[in-house]
Enzyme design. Structure first.
Site, PDB file in Angstrom:
ATOM      1  N   THR A  68       5.526   4.232   2.319  1.00  0.00           N
ATOM      2  CA  THR A  68       6.084   5.513   2.749  1.00  0.00           C
ATOM      3  C   THR A  68       6.471   5.454   4.222  1.00  0.00           C
ATOM      4  O   THR A  68       7.552   5.914   4.619  1.00  0.00           O
ATOM      5  CB  THR A  68       5.052   6.635   2.508  1.00  0.00           C
ATOM      6  OG1 THR A  68       4.496   6.484   1.204  1.00  0.00           O
ATOM      7  CG2 THR A  68       5.681   8.009   2.651  1.00  0.00           C
ATOM      8  N   GLY A  74       0.826  -1.202   0.000  1.00  0.00           N
ATOM      9  CA  GLY A  74       0.000   0.000   0.000  1.00  0.00           C
ATOM     10  C   GLY A  74       0.860   1.251   0.000  1.00  0.00           C
ATOM     11  O   GLY A  74       2.045   1.218   0.341  1.00  0.00           O
ATOM     12  N   CYS A  75       0.237   2.369  -0.384  1.00  0.00           N
ATOM     13  CA  CYS A  75       0.981   3.611  -0.549  1.00  0.00           C
ATOM     14  C   CYS A  75       1.422   4.198   0.787  1.00  0.00           C
ATOM     15  O   CYS A  75       2.595   4.552   0.959  1.00  0.00           O
ATOM     16  CB  CYS A  75       0.156   4.620  -1.334  1.00  0.00           C
ATOM     17  SG  CYS A  75      -1.510   4.883  -0.696  1.00  0.00           S
ATOM     18  N   TYR A  76       0.484   4.324   1.724  1.00  0.00           N
ATOM     19  CA  TYR A  76       0.874   4.802   3.061  1.00  0.00           C
ATOM     20  C   TYR A  76       1.888   3.851   3.678  1.00  0.00           C
ATOM     21  O   TYR A  76       2.802   4.270   4.397  1.00  0.00           O
ATOM     22  CB  TYR A  76      -0.344   4.843   3.985  1.00  0.00           C
ATOM     23  CG  TYR A  76      -1.272   6.012   3.807  1.00  0.00           C
ATOM     24  CD1 TYR A  76      -0.820   7.317   3.950  1.00  0.00           C
ATOM     25  CD2 TYR A  76      -2.633   5.819   3.560  1.00  0.00           C
ATOM     26  CE1 TYR A  76      -1.692   8.388   3.840  1.00  0.00           C
ATOM     27  CE2 TYR A  76      -3.504   6.883   3.449  1.00  0.00           C
ATOM     28  CZ  TYR A  76      -3.038   8.176   3.582  1.00  0.00           C
ATOM     29  OH  TYR A  76      -3.896   9.239   3.483  1.00  0.00           O
TER      30      TYR A  76
END
Lengths: 335, 335, 335, 335
Positions: free
Chosen positions: B153, B148-150
């Site tokens: 990061t 996932g993106c979050y």
């Protein structure tokens, strides 16, 4: 009441003037600028065309004091403390939107602002103009230190819980997000449209000047030494501040208990709205409202608070202070 | 290599296709949609006009498997686990951009996604495709769970410090800010322009589905049970994620020590840039880079990490996984 | 005066309510929605929290008519003409913000809106509520057709020059730019944040429904058959319309002559500001002002006009119409 | 090929460098700035961190000429004509992104730019580097005048119709809309975020310096004296230009005829896409494409053209010129 604005060309001055031209008890009678060609206010702020017919003049302090019973001081820190004593001595009342009279300790001022304070005797005695906390101290005062934008937003979220002893005074994290108008109207590369747009970043980590102000006021509220880690961020929008705050609960309480404590604290306060929803800056944009909420998550108390940085964070609360100081209705011009 | 995209109409699919049409070792041979009129890809994504001449078709899984050696699965969770087993059985390799194969425990999946997992035996054995951490596990695999993106990061910021034991595994706060494309291309009132623009707010507090994913991966990295308080925010910009993270140091170290630990951890990793400055999402926009930094403040370790949510947070890392899986240069198509 | 709003959940309704809660002569007594769970207005419009304590109800027309002396009709075209006759028959006055009563010819309505008009006898007799042109016709009327946003902005720029015969009635080009709120609050892919942001494009070229409305009103103003080429564009901002208009001069005049003609035409009109500068939509944002200017360039007359599409383009002018209709001060609630 | 950039700190330089670091046939060997502390390029442009390891130096022209075979001149007009002759004399090839060598008549330059041209003999002989029109003139040249951003966007829309005699050469209206990066990176109040955001306005009406450039090139294309009314607007977005253009048809033709004329004109040109849809700037953002379309409306020919002002409008076309000049593939580094 005749009022003047010292430093009429910035964003806070514009919002202040928008409020003042609609205020029932006030007439704007003097505007200053350092620009020598005395531009009409509508040249500086086109949106005021037809709403205020006044020039921005390079007035000496004494000249401004003749025109106005009360002066809003909207010049940068440093410049404010140079003008305020003269204004007060000339018999003006002053609401200072700069940081110059907010901190009570000249040494703290000096260490955060890198300037020797030239009017140190007024520090510590000046009222901190956050009406939801200090309304009783405001009526009749000559000088009000208007709070910073991040400061108000953060304090209004945390004060009820600290006052009630529901959160620990240390280890508080304030992750704050602000629109770009907070950086002012002076041209800088960092606030050019193509630099800020489509981007978010933290800045001034560990050294933002609103830190000591938040700690000073919250320490007063809680009676304990409050310590916060304050991280400001720049967000691609004109206006609005969201403070997402994390604190440690002192005892086991339900979310409803915490919300109820907030509601009790702000009972009768027209400009703080305790809400159940997660507040968005858009909900308060263009208004003097501060929306706050609280909930618990993974052992932490999470407080969310939003304001319009130019209104509740600066010019709206300045007028609220004017209203209380002068005995007008607290909401005059602000709803 | 002939590749297909299952679910070609969303934002991640668009970014994926932009990368794939420039990739030297890949040919896009099949695109699917549930729209029945089989629109040309340039009708769905006007920016691809003249760059990819293919229709989006309502293909059955078997048909897609015939056209492609590897399929990027860009359909929502739930739909992915319905298609992946068939694709694998038909001999396709699969890089799944949904959440369906990220969590190793079907019960955790069920509790966060509200769905019974229909392919539970593959959970726990599927590689989590974050190449900076698990590059060695990727070559030759048939199925990769793209992060996932979050998640990416956050993990890329915290992993070095947890791996080295420099921060405590509990009490970690992740205050994350994302552009709106992360919410997808399906019309919703909450992501209409006038709702999001000029506003910031938190959402899904305490219940965002990237939470268990972050904790699972960081626990694996640290060898301890990691617990995070994850607060996502919606920011008025198209793309970009900034994670501002707060952790407790385990021992006294200088900021330089912490930066050095990060630099060592990412030595030889082409897509993580350890920087001294405070990173802005704009610095990585449109790229597969993740910029990270660390410093200490008021007794906390502050980690900042930025990515482009659609590239390093989704489609870029998917191609990076493809490169590793297939033995291409890790950076092919991505610089 | 007790007023109601039919269709209270959209952007124009929100702006209308913001104005009405501050209006000295008005009380909001009824709000409708088709949502069955009767949400509180602060649930639909969080910014109204604490400012209006009313539910949005799925009221029948007769029920609304009992609660209100005047109803603002903020439902889409088609729905408006279904409700307006009933409201009028029940004794309510109506200000209709839809397009249903703007055009005087049912056949024109039908050809542009693709609907047979079900209340055709009221077309042609209904006042077109653009007060700067038709203020004298408004007092005491039962039904006002509130103008379209592009329409008002365009007409207010061109009317003085057409009325004075200073530009030709044909060959007029209106290149108009609008913020996204003009597209309404119903979820559509085209108005999602990531579709609109960082992009500008024309839309509905040659077939935007404000075209016949502009031509009808300007023809009335000029006494000649006016023909315009109207090109709307979608701009990445919440609100604001700029119309850049090109016309052919009928005779040689100085720019000052043209500006003077505009100033004469709008003498005593509180909401049109004839300015020398090139107007920006920000100058009128959040206000009921329309800023206009004119100059000549390469043989053409160039007229620029800006409004806030939700205020002067919709809800502000609706209240201005209310004020005139009811005999209140024209500016009540609007400055 | 070793290339240098004179003036490496602005937005066009950044985009140029992003392209050049990916270009297969080019190595960047010199960057200049007037800043004396010779910042690393990643300090000036954080997004280039790890992608280009070079300092920006305060080099004399001769020093830069030693380092590079070809120099991109990205300094403002005036500064360019001071440096270009020296560079050429030192044996460098030059692609000048300023306006200094675009106009063929020194008197026209002087009247629009307010400067006496100090290298007038090169005007008129310098190739105008718009490859879709003048590709044959570029190979082997020493100096290319790279076109302006509004200019390319406008010309690429109108050239096919003028070349074929399908529209009149006079009475053309170009209503152009640009993102803010076009205004450069030098701090100015007018391009601060809070000034531009949420606002659109026209500027420089009748006096924008791209006017004579557009007319000069289109006159050459059509063989007739072309006259345009050019109105630029500032739009709240980083990048992108949309030109909405209105012309008078010379004869009765179908929309398909006009589109077909465009398609024929651009056959084999890799960077112009003739499209049926109404183009949006987002469709070409970050690319070297120009999307154009044409249709008729109310007796006028309406041409729409979009580019990314920093790529096809500046740095992309500069690299396209490099490719043609040096005999590389026209699309090298650009797809």
């Amino acid at each position: 009441m005749r009022v003047g604005v010292l430093g009429a060309t910035g964003y806070t001055a514009l919002e202040l003037l928008k409020i003042l031209v609609r205020h029932p008890d006030v007439e704007v009678t003097g505007l200053t600028t350092r620009q020598e060609h005395t531009p009409h206010v509508s040249e500086v702020h086109p949106s005021l065309t037809g709403r205020l017919d006044l020039k921005c003049e390079d007035l000496r302090t004494a000249e401004l004091a003749e025109r106005a019973e009360l002066v809003f001081c909207a010049v940068p820190h440093g410049a404010a403390m140079a003008a305020v004593p003269e204004l007060l001595e000339a018999g003006c009342k002053v609401i200072d939107l700069s940081a110059d009279y907010r901190l009570s300790d000249p040494a703290v001022y000096e260490s955060w602002y890198g300037l020797v304070h030239t009017d140190p005797t007024r520090l510590g005695t000046t009222v901190y103009g956050l009406p939801e906390l200090f309304a009783d101290d405001i009526p009749g005062k000559d000088l009000i230190a208007n709070p910073g934008c991040y400061t108000s937003t953060s304090i209004l979220g945390l004060a009820p819980l600290l006052a009630e002893g529901l959160i620990e005074p240390t280890g508080i994290i304030i992750d704050a997000k602000s629109g770009v108008s907070g950086a002012g109207r002076t041209p800088k590369m960092t606030t050019l449209y193509p630099e800020c747009n489509e981007s978010i970043s933290a800045y001034a980590v560990g050294r933002h000047r609103h830190t000591p102000e938040i700690e000073q006021v919250l320490s007063k509220v809680s009676g304990k030494s409050v310590e916060v880690l304050f991280t400001p961020h720049l967000v691609p929008m004109d206006r609005g501040i969201l403070a997402t705050m994390y604190a440690t609960p002192t005892e086991q309480r339900s979310d409803d208990d915490l919300l109820e404590a907030m509601r009790n604290y702000y009972r009768g306060k027209p400009f703080v709205r305790v809400v159940d929803r997660l507040p968005a800056t858009k909900d308060v944009s263009g208004t003097n409202f501060c929306d706050v909420t609280v909930r618990q998550c993974r052992g932490k108390v999470l407080v969310l608070s939003v304001t319009d940085n130019l209104i509740k964070g600066a010019s709206g609360v300045a007028v609220q202070n004017l209203n209380l100081l002068a005995g007008f209705d607290e909401t005059a011009g602000l709803l």
